[in-house]
Design a protein around this motif. Structure first.
Motif, PDB file in Angstrom:
ATOM      1  N   TRP A 214       0.992  -1.175  -0.175  1.00  0.00           N
ATOM      2  CA  TRP A 214       0.123   0.107   0.002  1.00  0.00           C
ATOM      3  C   TRP A 214       0.839   1.285  -0.107  1.00  0.00           C
ATOM      4  CZ3 TRP A 214       0.275   3.769   3.873  1.00  0.00           C
ATOM      5  CH2 TRP A 214       0.817   3.429   4.947  1.00  0.00           C
ATOM      6  N   LEU A 215       1.786   1.269   0.587  1.00  0.00           N
ATOM      7  CA  LEU A 215       2.903   2.383   0.634  1.00  0.00           C
ATOM      8  C   LEU A 215       3.259   2.774  -0.789  1.00  0.00           C
ATOM      9  CD1 LEU A 215       3.938   4.556   2.735  1.00  0.00           C
ATOM     10  CD2 LEU A 215       5.971   3.133   3.017  1.00  0.00           C
ATOM     11  N   PRO A 216       3.911   2.200  -1.240  1.00  0.00           N
ATOM     12  CA  PRO A 216       4.367   2.591  -2.905  1.00  0.00           C
ATOM     13  C   PRO A 216       3.112   2.958  -3.614  1.00  0.00           C
ATOM     14  CG  PRO A 216       5.540   0.425  -2.276  1.00  0.00           C
ATOM     15  CD  PRO A 216       4.281   0.563  -1.230  1.00  0.00           C
ATOM     16  N   ALA A 217       2.035   2.610  -3.406  1.00  0.00           N
ATOM     17  CA  ALA A 217       0.831   2.909  -4.320  1.00  0.00           C
ATOM     18  C   ALA A 217       0.156   4.230  -3.869  1.00  0.00           C
ATOM     19  CB  ALA A 217      -0.262   2.025  -3.972  1.00  0.00           C
ATOM     20  N   THR A 218       0.880   4.993  -2.873  1.00  0.00           N
ATOM     21  CA  THR A 218       0.196   6.459  -2.501  1.00  0.00           C
ATOM     22  C   THR A 218       0.971   7.585  -3.105  1.00  0.00           C
ATOM     23  OG1 THR A 218       1.726   6.336  -0.654  1.00  0.00           O
ATOM     24  CG2 THR A 218      -0.261   5.557  -0.246  1.00  0.00           C
ATOM     25  N   LEU A 219       1.843   7.305  -4.073  1.00  0.00           N
ATOM     26  CA  LEU A 219       2.794   8.258  -4.612  1.00  0.00           C
ATOM     27  C   LEU A 219       1.708   9.363  -5.489  1.00  0.00           C
ATOM     28  CD1 LEU A 219       5.662   6.385  -6.148  1.00  0.00           C
ATOM     29  CD2 LEU A 219       5.755   7.952  -3.930  1.00  0.00           C
ATOM     30  N   ALA A 220       0.713   9.358  -5.768  1.00  0.00           N
ATOM     31  CA  ALA A 220      -0.272  10.201  -6.482  1.00  0.00           C
ATOM     32  C   ALA A 220      -0.685  11.505  -5.649  1.00  0.00           C
ATOM     33  CB  ALA A 220      -1.423   9.572  -7.024  1.00  0.00           C
ATOM     34  N   ALA A 221      -0.542  11.289  -4.151  1.00  0.00           N
ATOM     35  CA  ALA A 221      -0.859  11.903  -3.222  1.00  0.00           C
ATOM     36  C   ALA A 221       0.335  13.493  -3.511  1.00  0.00           C
ATOM     37  CB  ALA A 221      -0.982  11.534  -1.844  1.00  0.00           C
ATOM     38  N   PRO A 222      -0.255  14.619  -2.956  1.00  0.00           N
ATOM     39  CA  PRO A 222       0.701  15.643  -3.005  1.00  0.00           C
ATOM     40  C   PRO A 222       1.648  15.737  -2.128  1.00  0.00           C
ATOM     41  CG  PRO A 222      -1.410  16.299  -2.257  1.00  0.00           C
ATOM     42  CD  PRO A 222      -1.476  14.995  -2.788  1.00  0.00           C
ATOM     43  N   THR A 223       2.734  16.174  -2.507  1.00  0.00           N
ATOM     44  CA  THR A 223       4.019  16.166  -1.583  1.00  0.00           C
ATOM     45  C   THR A 223       3.678  16.410   0.019  1.00  0.00           C
ATOM     46  OG1 THR A 223       5.559  16.652  -3.208  1.00  0.00           O
ATOM     47  CG2 THR A 223       6.405  16.970  -1.276  1.00  0.00           C
ATOM     48  N   PRO A 224       2.983  17.501   0.414  1.00  0.00           N
ATOM     49  CA  PRO A 224       2.576  17.655   1.749  1.00  0.00           C
ATOM     50  C   PRO A 224       1.936  16.471   2.624  1.00  0.00           C
ATOM     51  CG  PRO A 224       1.964  19.703   0.700  1.00  0.00           C
ATOM     52  CD  PRO A 224       2.207  18.386  -0.230  1.00  0.00           C
ATOM     53  N   VAL A 225       1.033  15.927   1.520  1.00  0.00           N
ATOM     54  CA  VAL A 225       0.295  14.471   2.221  1.00  0.00           C
ATOM     55  C   VAL A 225       1.542  13.509   2.387  1.00  0.00           C
ATOM     56  CG1 VAL A 225      -1.265  12.818   1.744  1.00  0.00           C
ATOM     57  CG2 VAL A 225      -1.654  15.217   1.406  1.00  0.00           C
ATOM     58  N   SER A 226       2.433  13.165   1.380  1.00  0.00           N
ATOM     59  CA  SER A 226       3.384  12.340   1.616  1.00  0.00           C
ATOM     60  C   SER A 226       4.471  12.466   2.713  1.00  0.00           C
ATOM     61  CB  SER A 226       4.309  12.293   0.363  1.00  0.00           C
ATOM     62  OG  SER A 226       3.475  11.892  -0.887  1.00  0.00           O
ATOM     63  N   ALA A 227       4.726  13.737   2.877  1.00  0.00           N
ATOM     64  CA  ALA A 227       5.512  13.933   4.065  1.00  0.00           C
ATOM     65  C   ALA A 227       4.814  13.714   5.301  1.00  0.00           C
ATOM     66  CB  ALA A 227       5.819  15.542   4.036  1.00  0.00           C
ATOM     67  N   LEU A 228       3.642  13.917   5.455  1.00  0.00           N
ATOM     68  CA  LEU A 228       2.826  13.558   6.843  1.00  0.00           C
ATOM     69  C   LEU A 228       2.863  12.139   6.934  1.00  0.00           C
ATOM     70  CD1 LEU A 228      -0.277  16.118   6.654  1.00  0.00           C
ATOM     71  CD2 LEU A 228       1.687  16.060   8.228  1.00  0.00           C
ATOM     72  N   LEU A 229       2.690  11.516   5.702  1.00  0.00           N
ATOM     73  CA  LEU A 229       2.585   9.797   5.780  1.00  0.00           C
ATOM     74  C   LEU A 229       3.872   9.233   6.210  1.00  0.00           C
ATOM     75  CD1 LEU A 229       1.514   7.228   5.169  1.00  0.00           C
ATOM     76  CD2 LEU A 229       1.897   7.588   2.957  1.00  0.00           C
ATOM     77  N   HIS A 230       4.967   9.528   5.622  1.00  0.00           N
ATOM     78  CA  HIS A 230       6.285   8.975   5.658  1.00  0.00           C
ATOM     79  C   HIS A 230       7.133   9.705   7.044  1.00  0.00           C
ATOM     80  CE1 HIS A 230       6.474   6.891   1.913  1.00  0.00           C
ATOM     81  NE2 HIS A 230       5.746   7.872   1.490  1.00  0.00           N
ATOM     82  N   ALA A 231       6.700  10.695   7.679  1.00  0.00           N
ATOM     83  CA  ALA A 231       7.341  11.212   8.637  1.00  0.00           C
ATOM     84  C   ALA A 231       6.375  10.949  10.117  1.00  0.00           C
ATOM     85  CB  ALA A 231       7.380  12.689   8.761  1.00  0.00           C
ATOM     86  N   GLY A 232       5.006  10.532   9.791  1.00  0.00           N
ATOM     87  CA  GLY A 232       4.462  10.103  11.262  1.00  0.00           C
ATOM     88  C   GLY A 232       3.434   9.132  11.134  1.00  0.00           C
TER      89      GLY A 232
END
Length: 497
Positions: A214-232
C-alpha cells in the motif's frame, strides 16, 4: 504549577481536532487563511509539547515517551502545513488538506498520549481515516484511487486486529488501563492470540511484509500528504508495539515481529537501490527504515525504537518536502558529463575504506562516551545502524575524492560526527529509560542483526560491481518486484495503444 501543566495536555490534543471541523466547513473558501491558521494551531502545540517534555514524569499524566512523540507530531505537522500554504496555493483542495492534516494531528496526539486501550484504538482509527481522506485529495486520478483502496484495505485489517485486542483484553481480563497491563499477570491460550493481533495491527500501519504494497501506491498524493505519511503515520506501528509491549512480548509475537521487520528491511533496501525516481526511492527507503524500527521492537530495544522513530520522522519530512529540489538536481546532473568509471582496484579500496573508517570512528567515540550498562542495549543496536549508514555515506564521499586533502577531510569529519551521534543516543536513552517497558533482549538479537547487516553488505557489494550477470539478474528482479500493478491503472479495452 503541575495542575496548570496537566491542563495543557487535553487542550493541545483536542484543539487541532476542533479546528479540523472548522476547516472542513470552510474548505471551499478562504483556504489560504485556513492554511495559515492550521499551521499556527499546530505550531502552538509544539512549545506546549516542549513544556510537557520538561515536566513529564513529575506527578503528571504524561510520560517522557509520550512527550517526545508529541514533539514529533506537532513539529512535523507545523512544518508540513506551513510548506503546504505555498505548495497548494491556488488549489481549491487546499482547505481539505488543512482539515485533514488538523484531524490527523489531533488523532495522532491522542494516540500517543492515550492511557487506555479504547483511547489508543480510537486515536489509531481516526488517524487512519484522516490519512485516507488526505490520500484521496486528487480522487479524479486513477493512481490516487488505487492508493486509497490499497491503504484502506490494509488499515481495515489492522484496525480489526487492534479492536480485537481491545475486546479480548477488556472482556477476558477486565483491563483497559495501559499502565496496568504491565502489572497484570495475563495467562491462558488467548495471550499469544492477543499478541499476534497487536503485531498484525502494527505491521499493517507501518507497511511491513505482507502489507507492504500500500505504501508505494500512495505516490499520487501531493507532497505535503506524503511528508505527513512518511514522517508520521507509518511510525504508528512502533508506537503501538511499545504501548502494548506487555501483550506483544510472547515468543510467537516477537518471532513474527522479528521476521517481518528483518524481511521488510532487506526488501525495502533492495528496491530502493533500483528505483529510478526520487519519490519511489524515498518510499522504499521509508519501508526499509520502518523494517528496522519493527525489528528493534521485536528485539526489545525500545530506546532504539523511539530514537530512530523520531530521527527518521524529521529527516524523512525534510527529504519529501525537498523532493522537488532533488528532481531538479537530477535534471541538471543529466546535462553534465559523468565522472570516469572507477577501476576495480579503486572500487575495492573505496569499499574497504568505507567499511573500516566509520567503524573506527564509532569505536573511538565509545572511548570518549562509554555506553551505558543498562538493559536497553539501544546504543549498541544503533551503532550497527550508524555503521551501515556511515559506510554508505562514506562510499559516496570517496567516489568524489580528488586527492589526499579530501581523504584527510573525511578522516577529520568522521570522529566528531560519531561522538555527536553516540552522545545523542546516550542522552536519549537515559531520558527515555524511566518511561520504557522493561527490556527483554532476545537471544537472537545479535545473530539477527548480524545476518541483516551481512545481507545488506552483500547487496551493496553486488550493486557496486555493475556489469556482472548477478548484478543484472538482481537488478531486473528487484525492479520488477517494486512495480505496482492495479486494475484501476490498466488501460481500458477500447483504448488505443
Amino acid at each position: 504549577m503541575l495542575v496548570n501543566v496537566n491542563a495543557l495536555l487535553p487542550a493541545v490534543t483536542v484543539t487541532p481536532g476542533l479546528f479540523a471541523l472548522v476547516a472542513a466547513l470552510l474548505a471551499g473558501r478562504r483556504y489560504r487563511w485556513l492554511g495559515y491558521s492550521g499551521a499556527f494551531v499546530a505550531g502552538t502545540g509544539f512549545p506546549i509539547a516542549c513544556v510537557l517534555a520538561v515536566f513529564a514524569g513529575v506527578g503528571m499524566g504524561i510520560d517522557r515517551v509520550a512527550a517526545v512523540l508529541l514533539l514529533l507530531v506537532f513539529g512535523v505537522s507545523t512544518v508540513v502545513q506551513a510548506f503546504a500554504i505555498r505548495y497548494l496555493a491556488g488549489d481549491p483542495r487546499a482547505g481539505r488538506f488543512t482539515a485533514g492534516a488538523s484531524l490527523l494531528t489531533s488523532a495522532s496526539a491522542g494516540m500517543v498520549t492515550a492511557t487506555t486501550l479504547p483511547g489508543l484504538a480510537v486515536g489509531w482509527t481516526l488517524a487512519g481515516v484522516a490519512l485516507c481522506l488526505l490520500l484521496g485529495m486528487y480522487w479524479h486520478l486513477p493512481a490516487a484511487r488505487d492508493g486509497v483502496r490499497r491503504t484502506a484495505i490494509a488499515f481495515l485489517i489492522g484496525d480489526l486486529a487492534l479492536w480485537g485486542v481491545v475486546v479480548i483484553v477488556t472482556a477476558r481480563w477486565g483491563v483497559s488501563d495501559l499502565r496496568a497491563l504491565a502489572d497484570e499477570a495475563l495467562s491462558g491460550p488467548l495471550v499469544p492470540v492477543v499478541g499476534c493481533l497487536a503485531v498484525v495491527a502494527a505491521l499493517s500501519r507501518s507497511a511491513q511484509v505482507p502489507f507492504h504494497k500500500w505504501l508505494p501506491a500512495t505516490l499520487a498524493a501531493p507532497t505535503p500528504v506524503s511528508a505527513l505519511l512518511h514522517a508520521g503515520v507509518v511510525n504508528a506501528g512502533g508506537i503501538l508495539l511499545l504501548r502494548l509491549a506487555p501483550l506483544a512480548s510472547g515468543d510467537t509475537a516477537r518471532a513474527l515481529t522479528i521476521v517481518a521487520g528483518a524481511t521488510t528491511l532487506v526488501y525495502g533496501a533492495v528496491i530502493m537501490l533500483v528505483k529510478p525516481d526520487v519519490k519511489g526511492a524515498l518510499v522504499n527507503s521509508t519501508m526499509a527504515q520502518m523494517g528496522f524500527m519493527i525489528l528493534t521492537c521485536g528485539l526489545g530495544l525500545w530506546a532504539a525504537t523511539i530514537f530512530h522513530l523520531v530521527a527518521h520522522g524529521f529527516y524523512k519530512a525534510t527529504l519529501f518536502l525537498s523532493s522537488g529540489s532533488g528532481v531538479a538536481r537530477r535534471r541538471r546532473a543529466a546535462f553534465h558529463p559523468r565522472p570516469p568509471a572507477m577501476t576495480a582496484r579503486r572500487r575495492l579500496l573505496n569499499g574497504a575504506l568505507a567499511t573500516v573508517l566509520p567503524g573506527a570512528a564509532l569505536y573511538a567515540a565509545t572511548m570518549v562516551i562509554p555506553m551505558s550498562a543498562g538493559g536497553q542495549h539501544a546504543e549498541q543496536a544503533l551503532l550497527i545502524f550508524a555503521w551501515v549508514t556511515g559506510a554508505a555515506a562514506t562510499w559516496g564521499w570517496l567516489r568524489h575524492l580528488r586527492g589526499p586533502a579530501d581523504l584527510v577531510m573525511v578522516l577529520a569529519v568522521l570522529p566528531p560526527v560519531a561522538i555527536t551521534y553516540l552522545g545523542l543516543t546516550s542522552a536519549a536513552t537515559h531520558y527515555l529509560a524511566p518511561a520504557l517497558p522493561t527490556a527483554m533482549p532476545s537471544a537472537l538479537s545479535w545473530p539477527v542483526l548480524a545476518a541483516v547487516v551481512t545481507i545488506l553488505a552483500a547487496v551493496a557489494a553486488v550493486r557496486w560491481s555493475p556489469g556482472t550477470s548477478l548484478h543484472r539478474a538482481i537488478y531486473a528482479r528487484a525492479l520488477s518486484a517494486g512495480y505496482i500493478t492495479s486494475p484501476l491503472l490498466a488501460p481500458s479495452r477500447g483504448a488505443r495503444s
